[in-house]
Design a protein around this motif. Structure first.
Motif, mmCIF file in Angstrom:
data_model
loop_
_atom_site.group_PDB
_atom_site.id
_atom_site.type_symbol
_atom_site.label_atom_id
_atom_site.label_comp_id
_atom_site.label_asym_id
_atom_site.label_seq_id
_atom_site.Cartn_x
_atom_site.Cartn_y
_atom_site.Cartn_z
ATOM 1 N N THR A 49 0.992 -6.641 -8.095
ATOM 2 C CA THR A 49 1.943 -6.851 -7.055
ATOM 3 C C THR A 49 1.244 -6.655 -5.843
ATOM 4 O OG1 THR A 49 3.735 -5.701 -7.843
ATOM 5 C CG2 THR A 49 3.931 -6.752 -5.525
ATOM 6 N N ILE A 50 0.373 -6.423 -4.892
ATOM 7 C CA ILE A 50 -0.213 -6.505 -3.868
ATOM 8 C C ILE A 50 -1.089 -7.473 -3.879
ATOM 9 C CG2 ILE A 50 -0.993 -5.597 -2.036
ATOM 10 C CD1 ILE A 50 0.986 -4.505 -1.865
ATOM 11 N N HIS A 51 -1.699 -7.344 -5.108
ATOM 12 C CA HIS A 51 -3.093 -7.983 -5.344
ATOM 13 C C HIS A 51 -2.311 -9.783 -4.939
ATOM 14 C CE1 HIS A 51 -7.129 -6.593 -5.182
ATOM 15 N NE2 HIS A 51 -6.433 -5.581 -6.245
ATOM 16 N N ALA B 228 -5.422 -1.724 -2.961
ATOM 17 C CA ALA B 228 -5.058 -3.195 -3.254
ATOM 18 C C ALA B 228 -5.721 -4.062 -2.130
ATOM 19 C CB ALA B 228 -4.231 -2.816 -3.872
ATOM 20 N N ARG B 229 -5.015 -3.366 -1.299
ATOM 21 C CA ARG B 229 -5.031 -4.146 0.027
ATOM 22 C C ARG B 229 -6.463 -4.067 0.652
ATOM 23 N NH1 ARG B 229 -3.226 -1.252 5.104
ATOM 24 N NH2 ARG B 229 -5.534 -0.013 5.103
ATOM 25 N N GLY C 188 -8.655 -11.189 2.945
ATOM 26 C CA GLY C 188 -8.737 -11.121 3.946
ATOM 27 C C GLY C 188 -7.396 -9.623 4.774
ATOM 28 N N ASP C 189 -6.590 -9.866 5.358
ATOM 29 C CA ASP C 189 -5.512 -8.905 5.700
ATOM 30 C C ASP C 189 -4.383 -8.951 5.389
ATOM 31 O OD1 ASP C 189 -5.215 -6.419 7.680
ATOM 32 O OD2 ASP C 189 -4.719 -7.407 9.425
ATOM 33 N N PHE C 190 -3.630 -7.643 5.407
ATOM 34 C CA PHE C 190 -1.991 -8.068 4.844
ATOM 35 C C PHE C 190 -1.700 -6.786 5.476
ATOM 36 C CE2 PHE C 190 0.648 -6.612 1.709
ATOM 37 C CZ PHE C 190 1.256 -7.838 0.665
ATOM 38 N N GLY D 136 2.511 -9.921 4.693
ATOM 39 C CA GLY D 136 2.439 -8.534 4.284
ATOM 40 C C GLY D 136 3.577 -8.575 3.046
ATOM 41 N N GLY D 137 3.598 -7.800 2.876
ATOM 42 C CA GLY D 137 4.976 -7.124 2.364
ATOM 43 C C GLY D 137 5.032 -5.678 1.869
ATOM 44 N N SER D 138 6.430 -4.915 1.628
ATOM 45 C CA SER D 138 6.821 -3.870 1.397
ATOM 46 C C SER D 138 6.903 -2.857 0.024
ATOM 47 C CB SER D 138 8.008 -3.197 1.800
ATOM 48 O OG SER D 138 9.021 -4.083 1.971
#
Length: 276
Positions: free
Chosen positions: A96-98, A137-138, A143-145, A107-109
């Motif tokens: 899901t992060i990818h 995964a981040r 790039g940044d996340f 970003g995401g939670s």
């Protein structure tokens, strides 16, 4: 895209607390951008309500399509409510992060709520493993996340501040960028969370009876204030009450509070002017 993520991360490093409002469609995203907010976040509940389903009833594909819509509506960084990562396993969270980064999110939670009412919170070890997988995964992204880790005890009948802090500390140790415990009951609890961790803390406004101001939260150590589904619920509440009054009483008093075309369109004109 990486510029958006860098700008989003920088907001967490500035003084005081910034407000991260939550639109639920392109129009509300552009209104918030026209109001001068520096970043936006999605709301899973707002999306669900727009689709006519309960919160938590949206698929990952539909969620990502919605995120892409919000990302494309403005040049602002957008963080997503990714619920529990759309799967119990650490591998599902990593996927899901990818996928979230691929649609342009800054970003995401990820939360430790299972989605099951009989056992609403993941066991401690699995909860930490899931955040560790999200961090891995981040780190593999080009790039940044900005990764936010959520401890959901207070939303699901487990008002255990000690366990909440223990989880947030473990999420920080696993590498989460922002820490978040929705539903904290009072400013003392907020202060305790902020004092127990060294990463930026997010507090949501509109859950439970507690109401805080930006200055109160900043003084307690909060760096980010989100609104969650509150704006969406405000809009749906006024809509539903107006509809009920029409159907039951044949009354149209709500028109006195309706915003005119010119006023609404002025937000979009202002947004377009900012883009030129």
């Amino acid at each position: 895209m990486d510029d958006k993520a860098r700008r989003f991360r920088a907001l967490h490093e500035g003084p005081g607390a910034f407000i991260l409002p939550n639109p639920w469609d392109a129009g509300t995203a552009r209104i918030l951008a026209a109001c001068g907010f520096a970043a936006l976040a999605t709301t899973s509940a707002g999306l669900a309500f727009a689709g006519g389903v309960r919160d938590g009833g949206t698929s990952r594909d539909d969620m990502l399509a919605h995120c892409a819509l919000i990302v494309g509506a403005t040049p602002l960084p957008v963080s997503a409510d990714l619920e529990n990562g759309f799967g119990d396993s650490p591998e599902a969270v990593a996927e899901t992060i990818h996928a979230a980064a691929a649609v342009g999110l800054a970003g995401g939670s990820i939360e430790d709520h299972t989605g099951r009412r009989d056992a609403p919170i993941y066991d401690f070890s699995l909860a930490v493993e899931r955040i560790a997988a999200a961090v891995e995964a981040r780190q593999a992204l080009p790039g940044d996340f900005v990764l936010t880790a959520r401890a959901e005890n207070f939303l699901w009948g487990r008002p255990d501040l000690d366990d909440t802090i223990r989880r947030l500390q473990a999420f920080e140790a696993a590498g989460a960028d922002v820490l978040y415990a929705p539903g904290l009951p009072d400013i003392d609890a907020v202060r305790a969370v902020c004092s127990a961790v060294s990463r930026p803390v997010n507090v949501v406004i509109g859950i439970g009876a507690a109401r805080f101001t930006r200055d109160e939260l900043a003084a307690a150590g909060v760096r980010r204030i989100s609104i969650g589904s509150s704006l969406a619920r405000l809009a749906y509440g006024r809509f539903a009450r107006a509809a009920q009054a029409m159907q039951r009483e044949g009354r149209f008093d709500f028109l006195d509070e309706a915003m005119g075309f010119a006023e609404i369109e002025a937000f979009f004109t202002s947004f377009a002017a900012r883009e030129r």
